[in-house]
Scaffold this motif. Structure first.
Motif, PDB file in Angstrom:
ATOM      1  N   VAL A  21     -23.859 110.056 -50.224  1.00 29.91           N
ATOM      2  CA  VAL A  21     -23.753 108.683 -50.703  1.00 29.91           C
ATOM      3  C   VAL A  21     -23.388 107.755 -49.556  1.00 29.91           C
ATOM      4  N   ALA A  22     -24.081 106.626 -49.473  1.00 27.36           N
ATOM      5  CA  ALA A  22     -23.706 105.584 -48.525  1.00 27.36           C
ATOM      6  C   ALA A  22     -22.613 104.746 -49.179  1.00 27.36           C
ATOM      7  N   GLY A  23     -21.386 105.178 -48.999  1.00 24.75           N
ATOM      8  CA  GLY A  23     -20.232 104.565 -49.631  1.00 24.75           C
ATOM      9  C   GLY A  23     -19.184 105.634 -49.892  1.00 24.75           C
ATOM     10  N   GLU A  24     -17.973 105.233 -50.155  1.00 27.17           N
ATOM     11  CA  GLU A  24     -16.902 106.191 -50.408  1.00 27.17           C
ATOM     12  C   GLU A  24     -16.921 106.632 -51.868  1.00 27.17           C
ATOM     13  N   VAL A  25     -16.704 107.937 -52.067  1.00 27.60           N
ATOM     14  CA  VAL A  25     -16.646 108.534 -53.399  1.00 27.60           C
ATOM     15  C   VAL A  25     -15.314 109.271 -53.511  1.00 27.60           C
ATOM     16  N   PRO A  26     -14.529 109.026 -54.566  1.00 29.18           N
ATOM     17  CA  PRO A  26     -13.226 109.686 -54.696  1.00 29.18           C
ATOM     18  C   PRO A  26     -13.333 111.207 -54.569  1.00 29.18           C
ATOM     19  N   GLY A  27     -12.489 111.786 -53.713  1.00 30.37           N
ATOM     20  CA  GLY A  27     -12.452 113.229 -53.553  1.00 30.37           C
ATOM     21  C   GLY A  27     -13.477 113.806 -52.601  1.00 30.37           C
ATOM     22  N   ALA A  28     -14.406 112.984 -52.119  1.00 31.33           N
ATOM     23  CA  ALA A  28     -15.454 113.459 -51.209  1.00 31.33           C
ATOM     24  C   ALA A  28     -15.140 113.021 -49.785  1.00 31.33           C
ATOM     25  N   PRO A  29     -15.265 113.928 -48.813  1.00 33.83           N
ATOM     26  CA  PRO A  29     -14.980 113.536 -47.429  1.00 33.83           C
ATOM     27  C   PRO A  29     -16.011 112.558 -46.887  1.00 33.83           C
ATOM     28  N   VAL A  30     -15.550 111.649 -46.044  1.00 33.13           N
ATOM     29  CA  VAL A  30     -16.447 110.771 -45.292  1.00 33.13           C
ATOM     30  C   VAL A  30     -16.916 111.541 -44.066  1.00 33.13           C
ATOM     31  N   VAL A  31     -18.228 111.694 -43.916  1.00 34.88           N
ATOM     32  CA  VAL A  31     -18.773 112.546 -42.859  1.00 34.88           C
ATOM     33  C   VAL A  31     -19.526 111.768 -41.796  1.00 34.88           C
ATOM     34  N   GLY A  32     -19.531 110.443 -41.893  1.00 37.25           N
ATOM     35  CA  GLY A  32     -20.240 109.645 -40.908  1.00 37.25           C
ATOM     36  C   GLY A  32     -20.383 108.215 -41.370  1.00 37.25           C
ATOM     37  N   GLU A  33     -21.304 107.504 -40.743  1.00 35.78           N
ATOM     38  CA  GLU A  33     -21.531 106.108 -41.097  1.00 35.78           C
ATOM     39  C   GLU A  33     -22.954 105.702 -40.740  1.00 35.78           C
ATOM     40  N   LEU A  34     -23.397 104.606 -41.335  1.00 36.40           N
ATOM     41  CA  LEU A  34     -24.675 104.001 -41.000  1.00 36.40           C
ATOM     42  C   LEU A  34     -24.436 102.863 -40.021  1.00 36.40           C
ATOM     43  N   VAL A  35     -25.270 102.805 -38.991  1.00 41.30           N
ATOM     44  CA  VAL A  35     -25.155 101.758 -37.964  1.00 41.30           C
ATOM     45  C   VAL A  35     -26.545 101.178 -37.737  1.00 41.30           C
ATOM     46  N   PRO A  36     -26.654 100.048 -37.013  1.00 41.37           N
ATOM     47  CA  PRO A  36     -27.987  99.510 -36.720  1.00 41.37           C
ATOM     48  C   PRO A  36     -28.863 100.548 -36.026  1.00 41.37           C
ATOM     49  N   ARG A  37     -30.167 100.492 -36.283  1.00 36.64           N
ATOM     50  CA  ARG A  37     -31.099 101.473 -35.738  1.00 36.64           C
ATOM     51  C   ARG A  37     -31.036 101.498 -34.224  1.00 36.64           C
TER      52      ARG A  37
END
Length: 333
Positions: free
Chosen positions: A309-325
């Motif tokens: 998911v592009a966004g935070e989800v309760p209980g799920a780890p954040v594994v990265g991010e989206l940045v400009p191409r």
């Protein structure tokens, strides 16, 4: 009857979502499909082939959209009941990955009737029925054929908000990436097929519905997501970032992986599907900062994986991010 007298995985050339046609080949054969005839079909096609999404979505009226998908595969485990549960969970996941709720499903069963007892097929169907009941989804018949290789899955129809669909092309720079299930079931299924070892943690992952994760994502206002299945974490992330016109930066140390899977990949239990996934994404992915084993786990052909998911989800780890191409579509650190 003793169901384990027949090791179902030995009757298939590949297991679970690892038996899919390689992603690069698949994109070639579907390119150009989806044209319309002399009259326009009913409803507005909201999501089709273009973004490589998990299901098709058509607006019925107002904010109501219908979601349609199908998913079936060869045995991923030897236990027929567990295989049915896994296959059904995996098929329903396509609806959840679009932010929808499953409404009705149909069985799809291919069975070698002269090779495997029908009692085993009954166990497969029982597993699928129990998962549909858990999901509050009607299971109403289906279709079966006599086939040299056993296969099972579902065709699923669901409903969603047309304005709140989760889709591949809605990612934007600045959004975090969350993953709701650990990786590694692919290598554990490969080891299971080779040795007969049973990995309960892998079965648990594959039979956990993505219903709550999808509900939380939609409620939080997120609009970009996919599920992680046969093309692996890297393959599905590549499709999402490509469709959204962004680069995905992954923190490999934050990606959850089943402990036994790390051992299995070190010992060489890697499917051909996983290696093809890695070959497919390699030209578009910066993997210079990670080991080969890590890259293989990130490309591992998952069956019934979690939501990305592009966004935070309760209980799920954040594994990265989206940045400009940037230079690469995916960067792994």
């Amino acid at each position: 009857m003793e169901t384990m007298a027949h090791r179902l995985t030995q009757y298939a050339h590949g297991g679970g979502c690892a038996c899919k046609i390689p992603p690069g080949e698949l994109e070639e054969i579907v390119r150009g499909l989806g044209g319309t005839g002399p009259t326009a079909p009913a409803g507005e096609l909201l999501v089709g082939l273009d973004g490589g999404d998990d299901a098709a979505a058509v607006r019925l009226d107002g904010d109501r959209a219908v979601i349609a998908t199908t998913d079936f595969f060869t045995p991923v485990v030897d236990d027929p009941y567990d295989w049915g549960r896994i296959a059904a969970t995996n098929a329903l996941s396509d609806v959840y990955a679009m932010g929808g709720t499953p409404l009705v499903a149909l069985n799809l069963l291919c069975w070698p009737r002269e090779t495997l007892p029908f009692e085993l097929a009954s166990e497969v169907l029982r597993g699928g029925a129990e998962v549909c009941a858990e999901a509050n989804c009607h299971l109403a018949g289906g279709h079966s054929v006599d086939d040299p290789e056993p296969k099972y899955g579902l065709a699923v129809t669901g409903l969603a908000s047309a304005e709140a669909l989760l889709r591949n092309d809605a990612g934007r720079p600045g959004l975090p990436l969350s993953l709701t299930k650990p990786l590694g079931v692919g290598v554990l299924n490969t080891r299971h097929k080779a040795t007969g070892e049973v990995f309960g943690e892998a079965v648990e992952v594959m039979t956990t519905l993505n219903a709550e994760a999808a509900r939380q994502a939609v409620a939080a206002g997120h609009r970009c997501a996919t599920d992680v299945t046969g093309f692996g974490f890297l393959g599905h992330l590549y499709k999402l970032a490509r469709a959204s016109g962004v680069t995905a930066v992954v923190d490999s140390s934050a990606v959850p992986v089943l402990d036994a899977a790390r051992v299995a990949v070190r010992e060489g239990y890697v499917s051909g599907g996983t290696r093809r996934n890695l070959d497919w994404v390699r030209p578009y992915t910066d993997l210079t900062n990670v080991s080969t084993d890590t890259a293989l786990l990130l490309a591992d052909a998952q069956t019934s994986g979690g939501l990305l998911v592009a966004g935070e989800v309760p209980g799920a780890p954040v594994v990265g991010e989206l940045v400009p191409r940037g230079e690469h579509v995916v960067v792994v650190r």
